[in-house]
Design an enzyme around this catalytic site. Structure first.
Site, PDB file in Angstrom:
ATOM      1  N   ARG A   1      32.036   2.170  59.659  1.00  0.00           N
ATOM      2  CA  ARG A   1      31.409   1.279  58.668  1.00  0.00           C
ATOM      3  C   ARG A   1      32.459   0.287  58.208  1.00  0.00           C
ATOM      4  O   ARG A   1      33.549   0.681  57.777  1.00  0.00           O
ATOM      5  CB  ARG A   1      30.887   2.054  57.456  1.00  0.00           C
ATOM      6  CG  ARG A   1      30.592   1.132  56.273  1.00  0.00           C
ATOM      7  CD  ARG A   1      29.929   1.777  55.105  1.00  0.00           C
ATOM      8  NE  ARG A   1      28.529   2.053  55.392  1.00  0.00           N
ATOM      9  CZ  ARG A   1      27.602   2.289  54.456  1.00  0.00           C
ATOM     10  NH1 ARG A   1      27.927   2.263  53.176  1.00  0.00           N
ATOM     11  NH2 ARG A   1      26.364   2.545  54.796  1.00  0.00           N
TER      12      ARG A   1
ATOM     13  N   HIS B   1      22.731  -2.865  60.314  1.00  0.00           N
ATOM     14  CA  HIS B   1      22.759  -1.489  59.792  1.00  0.00           C
ATOM     15  C   HIS B   1      21.763  -0.671  60.633  1.00  0.00           C
ATOM     16  O   HIS B   1      20.697  -0.270  60.144  1.00  0.00           O
ATOM     17  CB  HIS B   1      22.380  -1.498  58.312  1.00  0.00           C
ATOM     18  CG  HIS B   1      22.735  -0.244  57.572  1.00  0.00           C
ATOM     19  ND1 HIS B   1      23.435   0.808  58.148  1.00  0.00           N
ATOM     20  CD2 HIS B   1      22.483   0.136  56.286  1.00  0.00           C
ATOM     21  CE1 HIS B   1      23.597   1.763  57.250  1.00  0.00           C
ATOM     22  NE2 HIS B   1      23.027   1.390  56.120  1.00  0.00           N
TER      23      HIS B   1
ATOM     24  N   GLN C   1      20.194   2.860  59.646  1.00  0.00           N
ATOM     25  CA  GLN C   1      19.207   2.739  58.567  1.00  0.00           C
ATOM     26  C   GLN C   1      17.826   2.422  59.143  1.00  0.00           C
ATOM     27  O   GLN C   1      16.796   2.903  58.649  1.00  0.00           O
ATOM     28  CB  GLN C   1      19.650   1.629  57.593  1.00  0.00           C
ATOM     29  CG  GLN C   1      18.688   1.376  56.446  1.00  0.00           C
ATOM     30  CD  GLN C   1      18.762   2.428  55.357  1.00  0.00           C
ATOM     31  OE1 GLN C   1      19.832   2.787  54.904  1.00  0.00           O
ATOM     32  NE2 GLN C   1      17.608   2.931  54.929  1.00  0.00           N
TER      33      GLN C   1
ATOM     34  N   ASP D   1      16.727  -5.214  49.075  1.00  0.00           N
ATOM     35  CA  ASP D   1      18.113  -4.711  49.121  1.00  0.00           C
ATOM     36  C   ASP D   1      18.865  -5.402  47.989  1.00  0.00           C
ATOM     37  O   ASP D   1      18.370  -6.373  47.400  1.00  0.00           O
ATOM     38  CB  ASP D   1      18.708  -5.071  50.506  1.00  0.00           C
ATOM     39  CG  ASP D   1      20.149  -4.605  50.696  1.00  0.00           C
ATOM     40  OD1 ASP D   1      20.587  -3.687  49.972  1.00  0.00           O
ATOM     41  OD2 ASP D   1      20.848  -5.167  51.569  1.00  0.00           O
TER      42      ASP D   1
ATOM     43  N   CYS E   1      16.982   0.418  51.073  1.00  0.00           N
ATOM     44  CA  CYS E   1      17.989   1.266  51.731  1.00  0.00           C
ATOM     45  C   CYS E   1      18.814   2.065  50.727  1.00  0.00           C
ATOM     46  O   CYS E   1      19.386   3.088  51.078  1.00  0.00           O
ATOM     47  CB  CYS E   1      18.895   0.392  52.600  1.00  0.00           C
ATOM     48  SG  CYS E   1      19.647  -0.979  51.685  1.00  0.00           S
TER      49      CYS E   1
ATOM     50  N   ARG F   1      17.769   9.469  56.642  1.00  0.00           N
ATOM     51  CA  ARG F   1      19.050   9.005  57.198  1.00  0.00           C
ATOM     52  C   ARG F   1      19.731  10.142  57.949  1.00  0.00           C
ATOM     53  O   ARG F   1      20.280   9.954  59.027  1.00  0.00           O
ATOM     54  CB  ARG F   1      20.001   8.512  56.089  1.00  0.00           C
ATOM     55  CG  ARG F   1      19.537   7.307  55.283  1.00  0.00           C
ATOM     56  CD  ARG F   1      19.387   6.059  56.137  1.00  0.00           C
ATOM     57  NE  ARG F   1      20.563   5.783  56.944  1.00  0.00           N
ATOM     58  CZ  ARG F   1      21.732   5.309  56.499  1.00  0.00           C
ATOM     59  NH1 ARG F   1      21.880   5.002  55.237  1.00  0.00           N
ATOM     60  NH2 ARG F   1      22.758   5.096  57.323  1.00  0.00           N
TER      61      ARG F   1
HETATM   62  N1  NVA Z   1      23.348  -5.044  52.097  1.00  0.00           N
HETATM   63  C1  NVA Z   1      23.935  -3.847  51.544  1.00  0.00           C
HETATM   64  C2  NVA Z   1      23.410  -2.632  52.223  1.00  0.00           C
HETATM   65  C3  NVA Z   1      23.911  -1.318  51.667  1.00  0.00           C
HETATM   66  C4  NVA Z   1      23.365  -0.115  52.371  1.00  0.00           C
HETATM   67  C5  NVA Z   1      25.438  -3.937  51.670  1.00  0.00           C
HETATM   68  O1  NVA Z   1      25.925  -4.325  52.750  1.00  0.00           O
HETATM   69  O2  NVA Z   1      26.136  -3.656  50.692  1.00  0.00           O
HETATM   70  N1   CP Z   2      21.721   3.023  52.648  1.00  0.00           N
HETATM   71  C1   CP Z   2      23.040   3.260  52.796  1.00  0.00           C
HETATM   72  O1   CP Z   2      23.668   2.888  53.813  1.00  0.00           O
HETATM   73  O2   CP Z   2      23.596   3.932  51.773  1.00  0.00           O
HETATM   74  P1   CP Z   2      25.157   4.236  51.555  1.00  0.00           P
HETATM   75  O3   CP Z   2      25.831   2.912  51.301  1.00  0.00           O
HETATM   76  O4   CP Z   2      25.204   5.161  50.387  1.00  0.00           O
HETATM   77  O5   CP Z   2      25.705   4.859  52.811  1.00  0.00           O
END
Ligand code: NVA
Ligand code: CP
Length: 333
Positions: A107, A134, A137, A230, A271, A316
């Site tokens: 990540r 992602h 997800q 989101d 998400c 998830r």
């Molecule tokens: N768009 C958000 C998704 C988090 C799961 C981020 O990248 O922070």
């Molecule tokens: N939805 C998601 O990716 O959550 P986290 O950031 O908690 O992993």
């Protein structure tokens, strides 16, 4: 279907059949878990590395629990406790971790980093979120849609908010691949990248999907089966963008009016994490500065019977388990 040895970097790399196979495999694994049927012998003795250059609750816990359930050990590397990127290149890190682990989750920031990791690792690499995509997800979301609505093809999904980032990009791709109707309902400034829209429209032409971009909330949410949003500011973005995001995206907040316009059949998805009340540090900071108590979704919608956000969160784990199992090899039954 054999996905052994493949990396899972973005859904553009997978056929509709492969995506649906992973969703079905996740449903099987979920049923096994609910019945208490153990799967620890599947990959006993193996190990996976989990690299997180951004924070996480769901993704990290899903990878860890799924790894344990498959009999594997795992090592969590946080942004401050490894040499990655600072003292050691991605290519070198990939070769080191690839020699010790059977799979690597990443990540972080640019998609090209996870692609580079996969190029050099020699073992499957799984994208746990980049700025652009992602993909794990998406599997959880499709499984949740299938469970709640009983179908995938033809489902109308409307995304409200910043549609230029990982979530909307990925939803647009998965909708195109699976013959769903994707609408980005937001200010034109926040429409997804034109090249990706064009790619998705080409895929959609083969699958019966449609891709629509609109600034009109009434038109965009009318008859939607899924209303999705989101956070307005994603991980890694500077705090300085809050002012413009609140001003420009507030008309696209998911509230009761938007859900009512969609209709009683609609489910609400996110998400997570979500800013829907003042029970978070950032939520309170934004409230003190801008005088708002809710952002991308109202607490009323978040807590309503139409909201399936916690089912999504649970899924998830089952879908990430399916990705690891399929790419490391499904044992003969
Ligand atoms: N768009 C958000 C998704 C988090 C799961 C981020 O990248 O922070
Ligand atoms: N939805 C998601 O990716 O959550 P986290 O950031 O908690 O992993």
């Amino acid at each position: 279907m054999n996905l052994k040895g493949r990396s899972f970097l973005k859904l553009l790399d997978f056929t509709p059949e492969e995506i649906l196979y992973l969703v079905d495999l996740a449903a099987e694994l979920k049923e096994k878990k609910k019945k208490g049927i153990l799967t620890k012998e599947y990959h006993a003795g193996k190990n996976v590395a989990l690299i997180f250059e951004k924070t996480s609750t769901r993704t990290r816990c899903s990878f860890e629990v799924a790894a344990y359930d498959l009999g594997m050990g795992c090592t969590y590397l946080d942004p401050s406790s490894s040499q990655i990127g600072k003292k050691e290149s991605i290519a070198d890190t990939a070769r080191v971790l690839g020699s010790m682990y059977e799979g690597i989750e990443y990540r972080g920031f640019e998609q090209e980093i996870v692609e580079e990791l996969a190029k050099y690792a020699g073992v499957p690499v799984w994208n746990g979120l980049t700025n652009e995509f992602h993909p794990t997800q998406m599997l959880a979301d499709v499984l949740t849609i299938k469970e709640k609505l009983g179908r995938i093809k033809g489902v109308k999904l409307t995304y409200m908010g910043d549609a230029r980032y990982n979530m909307a990009n990925s939803l647009m791709v998965v909708c195109a691949k699976l013959g769903m109707h994707f609408t980005a309902c937001t200010s034109a400034k926040y429409f997804p990248d034109k090249a990706l829209v064009d790619t998705c429209k080409e895929i959609a032409a083969q699958t019966g999907a449609t891709i629509t971009l609109t600034e009109d909330v009434k038109e965009g949410t009318k008859g939607a089966d899924v209303v999705y949003t989101d956070v307005w500011v994603s991980m890694g973005e500077p705090d300085s963008v809050w002012t413009e995001r609140i001003k420009e995206l507030s008309p696209y907040q998911v509230n009761k009016a938007a859900m009512d316009n969609a209709g009683p059949q609609a489910i609400f998805m996110h998400c997570l994490p979500a800013f829907h009340d003042l029970k978070t540090v950032i939520g309170r900071e934004i409230s003190a500065k801008f005088g708002i108590s809710e952002m991308e979704v109202t607490d009323e919608v978040f807590e309503s019977a139409q909201s399936v956000v916690f089912d999504e969160a649970e899924n998830r784990m089952h879908t990430i388990k399916a990705v690891m199992l399929a790419t490391l090899g499904v044992p003969e039954q």
